[in-house]
Scaffold this active site. Structure first.
Site, mmCIF file in Angstrom:
data_model
loop_
_atom_site.group_PDB
_atom_site.id
_atom_site.type_symbol
_atom_site.label_atom_id
_atom_site.label_comp_id
_atom_site.label_asym_id
_atom_site.label_seq_id
_atom_site.Cartn_x
_atom_site.Cartn_y
_atom_site.Cartn_z
ATOM 1 N N TYR A 101 -1.062 -0.434 10.177
ATOM 2 C CA TYR A 101 -1.399 -0.590 8.500
ATOM 3 C C TYR A 101 -0.264 -0.373 7.675
ATOM 4 O O TYR A 101 0.488 -1.207 7.058
ATOM 5 C CB TYR A 101 -2.666 0.057 8.171
ATOM 6 C CG TYR A 101 -2.956 -0.234 6.842
ATOM 7 C CD1 TYR A 101 -3.805 -1.518 6.455
ATOM 8 C CD2 TYR A 101 -2.583 0.392 5.628
ATOM 9 C CE1 TYR A 101 -4.326 -1.703 5.091
ATOM 10 C CE2 TYR A 101 -2.964 0.413 4.311
ATOM 11 C CZ TYR A 101 -3.694 -1.071 4.162
ATOM 12 O OH TYR A 101 -4.159 -1.087 3.123
ATOM 13 N N SER A 154 0.976 -1.157 0.080
ATOM 14 C CA SER A 154 -0.057 0.132 -0.053
ATOM 15 C C SER A 154 0.945 1.217 0.043
ATOM 16 O O SER A 154 1.825 1.435 0.574
ATOM 17 C CB SER A 154 -0.981 0.120 1.117
ATOM 18 O OG SER A 154 -1.562 1.278 1.497
ATOM 19 N N LYS A 160 2.349 -3.231 5.775
ATOM 20 C CA LYS A 160 2.289 -2.999 4.153
ATOM 21 C C LYS A 160 3.556 -2.909 3.664
ATOM 22 O O LYS A 160 3.993 -3.295 2.773
ATOM 23 C CB LYS A 160 1.279 -2.212 3.618
ATOM 24 C CG LYS A 160 -0.339 -2.373 3.968
ATOM 25 C CD LYS A 160 -0.690 -3.666 3.066
ATOM 26 C CE LYS A 160 -1.775 -4.104 3.101
ATOM 27 N NZ LYS A 160 -2.280 -5.243 2.433
#
Length: 304
Positions: free
Chosen positions: A166, A153, A170
């Site tokens: 997150y 991401s 990622k």
């Protein structure tokens, strides 16, 4: 150009029951792949278990004349990942590609981030990829062919406020991809990544009430899953012979991420001080002649 086909190929997609994962499953199935739809059906925070989404996607592929099987184990556990790989082999006798897409979302100000949620993000993204790719990789080595697609991401690579867990997970996935690509090269295994953006449950969860406003809906309408799924199909196919490639895909644009180092400044004596960094900082940070190493050894070779 000939149409990319997955006839006689088997692809395992984690997080395949909803959102982008579902789009990947359908795109691959339409191209002839037998798809293992792997999804334990948790909510966006990783809570709960519901086998229905995986079975619904698999059943709809079967109803359309395709090949699919559902797997509702938890990819973030070693047994869950192993079971998904074993199911692919039991049902179809082979496993040609993995799309490591499973994950959850949580946001908070960094100084308020709870440790258990940070660990959960690492588990449901990074460990979920590891637990599926590791057993799949062993099978692909034997077959001397494989395609692994990791889902990263831009929120991690470039950063996004309030997404510490997150972002860390990622970005860690790119490190995992690099090693798998290097170790898989001699066995015909490619490992690549995608940084997608689309209007999914996670995007809506992050936008919260803003997702229901006219501006929010207009924004989400520009982020379609059909603008991403074909890119994953390419990366998972025989047509993709590149490895360690990371593609950004959203709004109809596909671009390649380049992680490199500047030429930098080299001390003529081999010794340096903190003051030298101040003096030469412009030279150190000059991106005019960026180097893109193929491995850690390539970067070492740039330094005389």
């Amino acid at each position: 150009m000939n149409r990319i086909s997955f006839a006689d190929r088997v692809v395992l997609v984690t997080g395949g029951g909803r959102g982008l994962g579902e789009a990947y499953c359908r795109e691959l199935a339409q191209r002839g792949a037998a798809v293992v739809v792997h999804d334990n059906g948790s909510d966006t925070a990783g809570h709960g278990v519901d086998p229905a989404p995986a079975h619904e996607v698999a059943n709809s592929i079967l109803a359309a004349g395709g090949r699919a099987v559902a797997c509702a184990t938890d990819a973030s556990t070693e047994t869950g990942g192993q079971h998904a790989v074993e199911l692919a082999l039991a049902e179809y006798g082979r496993l040609d590609a993995v799309v490591a897409n499973a994950g959850i979302i949580h946001e908070d100000a960094f100084d308020d981030w709870p440790t258990d949620r940070f660990e959960a993000l690492l588990r449901h993204h990074l460990l979920a990829a590891f637990h599926v790719v590791r057993p799949a990789f062993a099978r692909m080595k034997d077959a001397r062919f494989g395609r692994i697609v990791f889902v990263s991401s831009a929120a991690g690579v470039f950063g996004q406020p309030r997404l510490a867990g997150y972002a860390a997970a990622k970005t860690g996935i790119l490190g995992l991809m690099n090693v798998v690509a290097l170790e898989g090269a001699e066995y015909g295994i490619t490992a690549n990544a995608i940084m997608p953006m689309a209007a999914t449950r996670m995007a809506m969860a992050l936008m919260a009430e803003a997702a229901e406003t006219p501006d929010g809906r207009e924004f989400l309408d520009t982020l379609r899953v059909d603008q991403v799924a074909p890119v994953v199909a390419f990366l998972a196919s025989e047509a993709c012979t590149r490895t360690r490639l990371t593609l950004s895909a959203f709004r109809g644009r596909v671009a390649a991420l380049q992680i490199g180092v500047t030429r930098g400044w080299h001390s003529p004596t081999g010794s340096l001080s903190a003051e030298d960094i101040v003096t030469h900082l412009d030279e150190i940070t000059d991106t005019g002649d960026l180097l893109v190493p193929g491995s850690i050894f390539d970067e070492m070779s740039y330094v005389p």
